[in-house]
Design an enzyme around this catalytic site. Structure first.
Site, mmCIF file in Angstrom:
data_model
loop_
_atom_site.group_PDB
_atom_site.id
_atom_site.type_symbol
_atom_site.label_atom_id
_atom_site.label_comp_id
_atom_site.label_asym_id
_atom_site.label_seq_id
_atom_site.Cartn_x
_atom_site.Cartn_y
_atom_site.Cartn_z
ATOM 1 N N PRO A 86 0.821 -1.225 0.000
ATOM 2 C CG PRO A 86 -0.195 -1.167 2.107
ATOM 3 C CD PRO A 86 0.551 -2.067 1.167
ATOM 4 C CD GLU A 113 0.440 -4.900 10.631
ATOM 5 O OE1 GLU A 113 0.805 -3.831 10.132
ATOM 6 O OE2 GLU A 113 -0.752 -5.193 10.837
ATOM 7 N NE ARG A 151 -8.961 -5.415 -20.640
ATOM 8 C CZ ARG A 151 -8.945 -4.274 -21.300
ATOM 9 N NH1 ARG A 151 -7.913 -3.480 -21.260
ATOM 10 N NH2 ARG A 151 -9.975 -3.915 -22.055
ATOM 11 C CG ASP A 166 -9.304 -0.510 -22.975
ATOM 12 O OD1 ASP A 166 -10.458 -0.882 -23.178
ATOM 13 O OD2 ASP A 166 -8.330 -1.272 -22.864
HETATM 14 N N1 SAH Z 1 0.344 -2.109 8.062
HETATM 15 C C1 SAH Z 1 0.752 -2.566 6.774
HETATM 16 C C2 SAH Z 1 -0.346 -3.417 6.181
HETATM 17 C C3 SAH Z 1 0.185 -4.428 5.238
HETATM 18 S S1 SAH Z 1 -1.122 -5.204 4.367
HETATM 19 C C4 SAH Z 1 0.980 -1.368 5.856
HETATM 20 O O1 SAH Z 1 0.290 -0.352 6.049
HETATM 21 O O2 SAH Z 1 1.815 -1.443 4.961
HETATM 22 C C5 SAH Z 1 -0.408 -6.729 3.943
HETATM 23 C C6 SAH Z 1 -0.048 -6.919 2.492
HETATM 24 O O3 SAH Z 1 -1.186 -6.686 1.692
HETATM 25 C C7 SAH Z 1 1.020 -5.974 1.970
HETATM 26 O O4 SAH Z 1 2.304 -6.487 2.243
HETATM 27 C C8 SAH Z 1 0.718 -5.975 0.487
HETATM 28 O O5 SAH Z 1 1.283 -7.099 -0.160
HETATM 29 C C9 SAH Z 1 -0.795 -6.141 0.448
HETATM 30 N N2 SAH Z 1 -1.559 -4.884 0.237
HETATM 31 C C10 SAH Z 1 -2.402 -4.299 1.125
HETATM 32 N N3 SAH Z 1 -2.967 -3.195 0.591
HETATM 33 C C11 SAH Z 1 -2.465 -3.066 -0.653
HETATM 34 C C12 SAH Z 1 -2.659 -2.109 -1.700
HETATM 35 N N4 SAH Z 1 -3.473 -1.063 -1.566
HETATM 36 N N5 SAH Z 1 -1.983 -2.301 -2.845
HETATM 37 C C13 SAH Z 1 -1.156 -3.358 -3.007
HETATM 38 N N6 SAH Z 1 -0.933 -4.294 -2.053
HETATM 39 C C14 SAH Z 1 -1.578 -4.154 -0.889
#
Ligand code: SAH
Length: 237
Positions: A86, A113, A151, A166
């Site tokens: 994220p 996490e 795709r 698209d």
């Molecule tokens: N507290 C951490 C949460 C990790 S979520 C943080 O804020 O980074 C756990 C996993 O979910 C991450 O390692 C990633 O692989 C995935 N993930 C969660 N949200 C995501 C998003 N918006 N985009 C891409 N991967 C995501």
């Protein structure tokens, strides 16, 4: 092209590749999907893949040694390795276009996490987020990315022209689509689409894309390269 997922839950992400367009693309030999489970590289009897974070705090962090071995088992010199996170840069159609030209894409899914930072420092060619929200794991994010990339691989879509129209292809959102019946619940399909006048239809669609982008995505509209015709279309009442 081959796309490999590194994930603690291979069944979940591979399920998304098993239907419809992606299933046909695999049957036609255009693309292959695979998965590697870091748990298979764990060393202890409990097959541990995570541990508590240095510095304290809630939750568990995926161990670098186990994940590193999983990555070593799948990547080659030609692989492009992308981590889902994220806190990564925002994945967009531009990434999908570039990555669809790679021969081997490896998508790494975190869980709990997240992942020990040193793994991305060692292996990542890219770190991407699919949006400003937090998922429980990277599997859905990796499936989204794989779908958007696949795709665009030549031959995967029946009619390649559909790619040109698209959303995002040229920085604008897409136009609304209609099919039969011509009237439904009192709502009529726009006359121009039934006129057979290709030039009028082209102009109408272009105008819808401009109006939708300006109304819903001013950020995209500000960057869109507008033609003289576009400016005329926007001035029309
Ligand atoms: N507290 C951490 C949460 C990790 S979520 C943080 O804020 O980074 C756990 C996993 O979910 C991450 O390692 C990633 O692989 C995935 N993930 C969660 N949200 C995501 C998003 N918006 N985009 C891409 N991967 C995501």
């Amino acid at each position: 092209m081959k796309i490999d997922f590194v994930t603690l839950f291979p069944e979940t992400v591979l399920a998304w590749t098993d239907f419809s367009i992606l299933r046909r693309a695999q049957d036609a030999g255009l693309i292959q999907f695979g998965a590697v489970n870091p748990r298979d590289f764990a060393k202890d009897a409990h097959r541990t893949v995570d541990d508590s974070p240095y510095g304290g705090g809630p939750g568990m962090v995926m161990k670098p040694d186990v994940l590193g071995e999983a990555l070593d088992s799948v990547h080659t010199e030609d692989s492009f390795i992308a981590f889902t996170d994220p806190s990564g840069e925002l994945f967009s159609q531009r990434h999908a276009r570039e990555w669809s030209k790679k021969s081997h894409l490896v998508l790494v899914c975190g869980h709990y996490e997240g992942i020990d930072q040193r793994v991305a420092d060692e292996y990542a060619d890219a770190i991407v987020s699919i949006g400003d929200f937090v998922l429980t794991g990277g599997e859905l994010a990796a499936a989204v990315i794989a779908d958007a990339v696949a795709r665009l691989v030549p031959g995967v879509l029946g009619s390649p022209e559909s790619l040109d129209e698209d959303a995002f292809a040229d920085g604008l959102l897409s136009y609304p689509q209609y099919t039969r019946p011509p009237e439904w619940k009192g709502r009529r399909v726009p006359e121009v689409l039934q006129s057979g006048d290709h030039e009028a239809i082209r102009r109408w669609r272009r105008k819808q894309r401009l109006l939708a982008t300006r109304a819903r995505r001013p950020d995209l509209f500000a960057k869109a390269p507008l033609t003289d015709e576009d400016i005329d279309l926007l001035r029309e009442r």
